[in-house]
Design a protein around this motif. Structure first.
Motif, mmCIF file in Angstrom:
data_model
loop_
_atom_site.group_PDB
_atom_site.id
_atom_site.type_symbol
_atom_site.label_atom_id
_atom_site.label_comp_id
_atom_site.label_asym_id
_atom_site.label_seq_id
_atom_site.Cartn_x
_atom_site.Cartn_y
_atom_site.Cartn_z
ATOM 1 N N SER A 41 -6.860 2.055 -51.835
ATOM 2 C CA SER A 41 -8.050 2.360 -52.504
ATOM 3 C C SER A 41 -8.533 3.387 -52.008
ATOM 4 N N ASP A 42 -9.697 3.952 -52.717
ATOM 5 C CA ASP A 42 -10.506 4.877 -52.029
ATOM 6 C C ASP A 42 -10.009 6.031 -51.448
ATOM 7 N N LEU A 43 -9.134 6.804 -52.134
ATOM 8 C CA LEU A 43 -8.283 7.812 -51.585
ATOM 9 C C LEU A 43 -9.193 8.978 -51.658
ATOM 10 N N GLY A 198 -8.992 2.044 -57.081
ATOM 11 C CA GLY A 198 -10.096 3.061 -57.429
ATOM 12 C C GLY A 198 -10.553 4.054 -56.645
ATOM 13 N N ASP A 199 -11.192 5.102 -57.142
ATOM 14 C CA ASP A 199 -11.772 5.990 -56.380
ATOM 15 C C ASP A 199 -10.723 6.939 -55.909
ATOM 16 N N ILE A 200 -10.240 7.726 -56.844
ATOM 17 C CA ILE A 200 -9.138 8.809 -56.386
ATOM 18 C C ILE A 200 -9.826 10.100 -56.359
ATOM 19 N N GLY A 225 -12.379 3.435 -60.220
ATOM 20 C CA GLY A 225 -13.822 3.330 -59.337
ATOM 21 C C GLY A 225 -14.848 3.973 -59.953
ATOM 22 N N ASN A 226 -15.958 3.938 -59.353
ATOM 23 C CA ASN A 226 -17.064 4.558 -59.942
ATOM 24 C C ASN A 226 -16.954 6.243 -59.910
ATOM 25 N N HIS A 227 -16.223 6.763 -59.028
ATOM 26 C CA HIS A 227 -16.111 8.161 -59.142
ATOM 27 C C HIS A 227 -15.054 8.620 -60.072
ATOM 28 N N ASP A 228 -14.174 7.877 -60.394
ATOM 29 C CA ASP A 228 -13.057 8.033 -61.483
ATOM 30 C C ASP A 228 -13.924 7.960 -62.766
ATOM 31 N N ILE A 413 -10.287 -5.428 -58.271
ATOM 32 C CA ILE A 413 -11.286 -4.741 -59.017
ATOM 33 C C ILE A 413 -12.022 -3.906 -57.644
ATOM 34 N N HIS A 414 -12.581 -2.822 -58.202
ATOM 35 C CA HIS A 414 -12.924 -1.641 -57.053
ATOM 36 C C HIS A 414 -14.256 -2.143 -56.503
ATOM 37 N N GLY A 415 -15.309 -2.470 -57.654
ATOM 38 C CA GLY A 415 -16.600 -2.661 -56.987
ATOM 39 C C GLY A 415 -17.075 -4.144 -56.685
ATOM 40 N N GLY A 533 -12.001 -2.466 -53.591
ATOM 41 C CA GLY A 533 -12.319 -1.497 -52.569
ATOM 42 C C GLY A 533 -13.882 -1.336 -52.437
ATOM 43 N N HIS A 534 -14.111 0.095 -52.482
ATOM 44 C CA HIS A 534 -15.380 0.672 -52.744
ATOM 45 C C HIS A 534 -16.299 0.792 -51.567
ATOM 46 N N THR A 535 -16.515 -0.564 -50.557
ATOM 47 C CA THR A 535 -17.370 -0.309 -49.618
ATOM 48 C C THR A 535 -16.594 -0.179 -48.324
HETATM 49 MN MN LIG Z 1 -16.462 3.604 -55.005
#
Ligand SMILES: [Mn+2]
Ligand SMILES: O=P(O)(O)OC[C@H]1O[C@](O)(COP(=O)(O)O)[C@@H](O)[C@@H]1O
Length: 657
Positions: A41-43, A198-200, A225-228, A413-415, A533-535
């Motif tokens: 995650s969070d790449l 998430g978050d590529i 992810g939120n950035h995606d 789940i990402h967040g 992921g995420h944090t």
């Molecule tokens: Mn994130």
């Protein structure tokens, strides 16, 4: 069963033997050990580090090599061999440079091909032959199968037939290609399925290359992810999402992703920026150590960064006003600025502003875009929506992605799942209906897909909702009360920068919370895990990525270079094979060159999350459930078309979530 359907199927299985063979094949697969799942995650655009993790299977490749060769090879030789499997093309070149005669090189080829064949034989032992065949380099399938067969039969490889084949490969100049193909086959066999939690996108320099690698990957799913979703939103017509992605690229000195990679013309934005803005310390791009940038370029980016940040703040305002249910009126900060006194009122306190760049703001109508700003955004959106490459990448994200995924009993789940302080699922009212928990996530996803399907709509609820997913308080991807971008740029007092996390982030330490979430998603709380992921997990402060007695696993250790000083490591990944789960901590990844030269494989503390008491079989997985359905259909076909009634009771088909 619909006989039309069976008739169609009979075209493929046009005789009894074919049906029977397939049933036997599928039944056999059900009893094999489950394939290895790999979670990352969070790449955040860190393609090189991601490639490394992918190529070494989070340490699984080396582990297999060690299983086979620990007693016969030195540590240095094992490292060399592992590096060859990770980066075959480059490593072969390096090694070849070290030989000064043909004979030595041939000898090396012979030994390496033998080792590779053994490794593949070992790595594929839990798969069917047909699966192995699909993983082999197509031009060498026949030859490799011969070699594998011999490897099974004779352990010493001195069999003349075997030796002959290998000598032929070498003398016909095919050894490099074969070794390279075998290396990639090994990588593919070691990890069966990849989950990207998430978050590529954003912060790092090469998200596009990650996308290309995922498109090429044999088996992958993505939890956005939120950035995606910010990128999806931009492509789907949200100008505020678009302003955000450009702002973040400017902030991290990555505008070439927008301009060169996706071919989006930034000239109109640059012209506007040059006209209104000057140097400004808080808007200078973050430059990574080792990166070079001229003063002129830095100044240009600083100006673009201000221009797009101000457009972003202005664009937020009408959305907040037309969507009272988003409950974001606190974020109408341009309206809370006293432009004479240079201060802003936030929750009853006036804060002085510094480093402002309000050149285009009319204090009487602060959210009004200048005509020029509006035109720039129209041009940018046109350019974004006509980028062929971006279209390909976004389509792939939509096709392979979802907001959450239930897979083999786990929830990915990402967040977060937005919760209140008592641990109840937070409710949100959307178009006069209240949603919470799983239903809320489902409706979010519904809107996102709708927005994507209607890129011509730029101000409708679906498009606004994509932005809400980036920054709204009940977004399952954001998980914080508000995003304090404005405060971070313009207010010195750091207390205003704090982004309050949703109670989920402390409640998830409790088993009870995790159980209720898994139950909400119709998963078995005695078996399942939540994978987040995420944090960034701050290992540096002693934070444990495994929470709630192993039910919650957080795998964002920070591939993102910008965050590594706060995490202390360079990311976690998770492996789930038939024996259980393993969390792998990665140390800082410097460069591919360093790995190639020194074999430094900066892995990895392993922590066993779970140990299956019995080895898990395909039968107990998602794939197994699908195979059971296929078997049941094939049995219907057998009965209907070839009049064979099965003896014994019919098995019921279990459902695996
Ligand atoms: Mn994130
Ligand atoms: O460190 P940066 O790039 O300024 O980003 C900070 C912003 O990123 C966020 O953390 C969101 O990004 P993440 O999903 O990577 O956490 C926001 O909450 C925050 O405002």
């Amino acid at each position: 069963m619909n006989t039309k359907y069976l008739d169609l199927l009979a075209q493929k299985y046009d005789n009894e033997e074919k049906v029977v063979t397939e049933i036997i094949n599928l039944e056999a697969i059900l009893n094999l050990p489950k394939g290895t799942e790999h979670f990352v995650s969070d790449l955040h655009g860190e393609y090189q580090a991601f490639q490394h993790v992918l190529r070494n299977g989070s340490g699984k490749v080396k582990e297999k090599i060690e299983d086979l060769y620990k007693k016969v090879l030195t540590e240095k030789e094992i490292k060399e061999f592992a590096t060859l499997v990770y980066y075959p093309e480059e490593k072969i070149k390096l090694i070849k440079n070290g030989f000064d005669n043909e004979q030595e090189l041939h000898q090396w080829y012979t030994v390496i091909i033998e080792r590779m064949i053994k490794l593949i034989s070992y790595a594929s032992s839990k798969y069917t032959r047909s699966k192995l065949r699909k993983a082999l380099p197509s031009q060498f399938v026949y030859i490799i199968e011969e070699l594998l067969y011999k490897a099974d039969e004779f352990t010493n490889f001195k069999e003349p037939y075997y030796t002959k084949i290998v000598q032929q490969i070498i003398s016909l100049g095919q050894a490099d290609k074969l070794i390279t193909g075998l290396a990639y086959t090994t990588q593919r066999l070691v990890v069966d399925h990849l989950h990207v939690v998430g978050d590529i996108y954003d912060r790092g320099p090469e998200p596009d290359k990650i996308m290309e690698a995922l498109i090429q990957h044999h088996s992958v799913d993505i939890q956005w992810g939120n950035h995606d979703v910010l990128w999806i939103g931009a492509f789907a017509g949200s100008k505020v999402c678009l302003a955000n992605i450009i702002r973040i690229c400017a902030r991290y000195n990555n505008l070439d992703i927008i301009e060169d990679v996706y071919g989006i013309n930034l000239r109109p934005l640059l012209n506007l920026a040059e006209k209104y803005y000057q140097d400004n310390p808080v808007f200078r791009p973050k430059v990574q150590p080792g990166e070079t940038i001229s003063e002129e370029e830095k100044l240009q980016i600083t100006k673009i960064h201000q221009a797009i940040a101000m457009i972003q703040f202005k664009l937020e305002s009408p959305i907040i006003k037309r969507r009272p249910n988003f409950d974001m009126s606190e974020r109408l900060l341009l309206e809370k600025v006293d432009y004479d006194k240079k201060e802003v009122w936030i929750r009853g306190t006036a804060y002085p502003l510094e480093n402002t760049c309000f050149e285009t703001v009319n204090p009487l109508q602060p959210d009004q875009l200048l005509e020029e700003e509006a035109q720039v955004m129209d041009k940018l959106l046109f350019s974004v929506q006509h980028s062929e490459k971006l279209a390909r990448h976004m389509n792939f994200l939509i096709k392979k992605g979802s907001l959450y995924l239930k897979y083999n009993g786990n929830l990915l789940i990402h967040g977060c799942i937005p919760l209140d302080e008592e641990g109840n699922m937070e409710k949100m009212m959307i178009e006069n209906k209240t949603y919470a928990g799983r239903e809320l996530l489902d409706i979010f996803e519904h809107y996102l897909r709708h927005a994507f399907a209607h890129p011509e709509e730029t101000d409708d609820l679906a498009t606004d909702m994509v932005w809400y997913l980036w920054t709204g308080q009940y977004s399952s991807l954001f998980g914080k009360r508000e995003m304090t971008t404005f405060e971070r740029y313009f207010i010195k007092d750091k207390t205003t920068h704090k982004e309050m996390k949703n109670p989920y982030y402390y409640l998830r330490e409790n088993e009870e919370t995790c159980r209720s979430i898994l139950t909400e998603f119709d998963l078995d709380p005695n078996q399942g895990h939540i994978i987040n992921g995420h944090t960034p997990v701050k290992e540096i402060n002693g934070e444990n990525p495994i929470k709630a007695n192993g039910m919650m696993i957080v795998i964002d250790g920070g591939f993102s270079k910008a965050y590594q000083s706060t995490t202390g490591i360079a990311g976690y990944t998770l492996l789930y094979n038939s024996f259980g789960m393993q969390l792998v901590a990665h140390q800082h990844f410097n460069s591919k060159e360093e790995v190639l030269l020194n074999g430094t494989d900066v892995l990895s503390v392993k922590r066993v999350v779970d140990k299956e008491l019995e080895r898990k079989k395909v039968l107990e997985t998602n794939v197994g459930a699908e195979l059971l359905q296929e078997i049941s259909i094939l049995k219907s076909l057998l009965e209907y078309r070839y009049m064979k009634r099965e003896k014994g009771p019919k098995e019921s088909v279990p459902v695996i979530k």
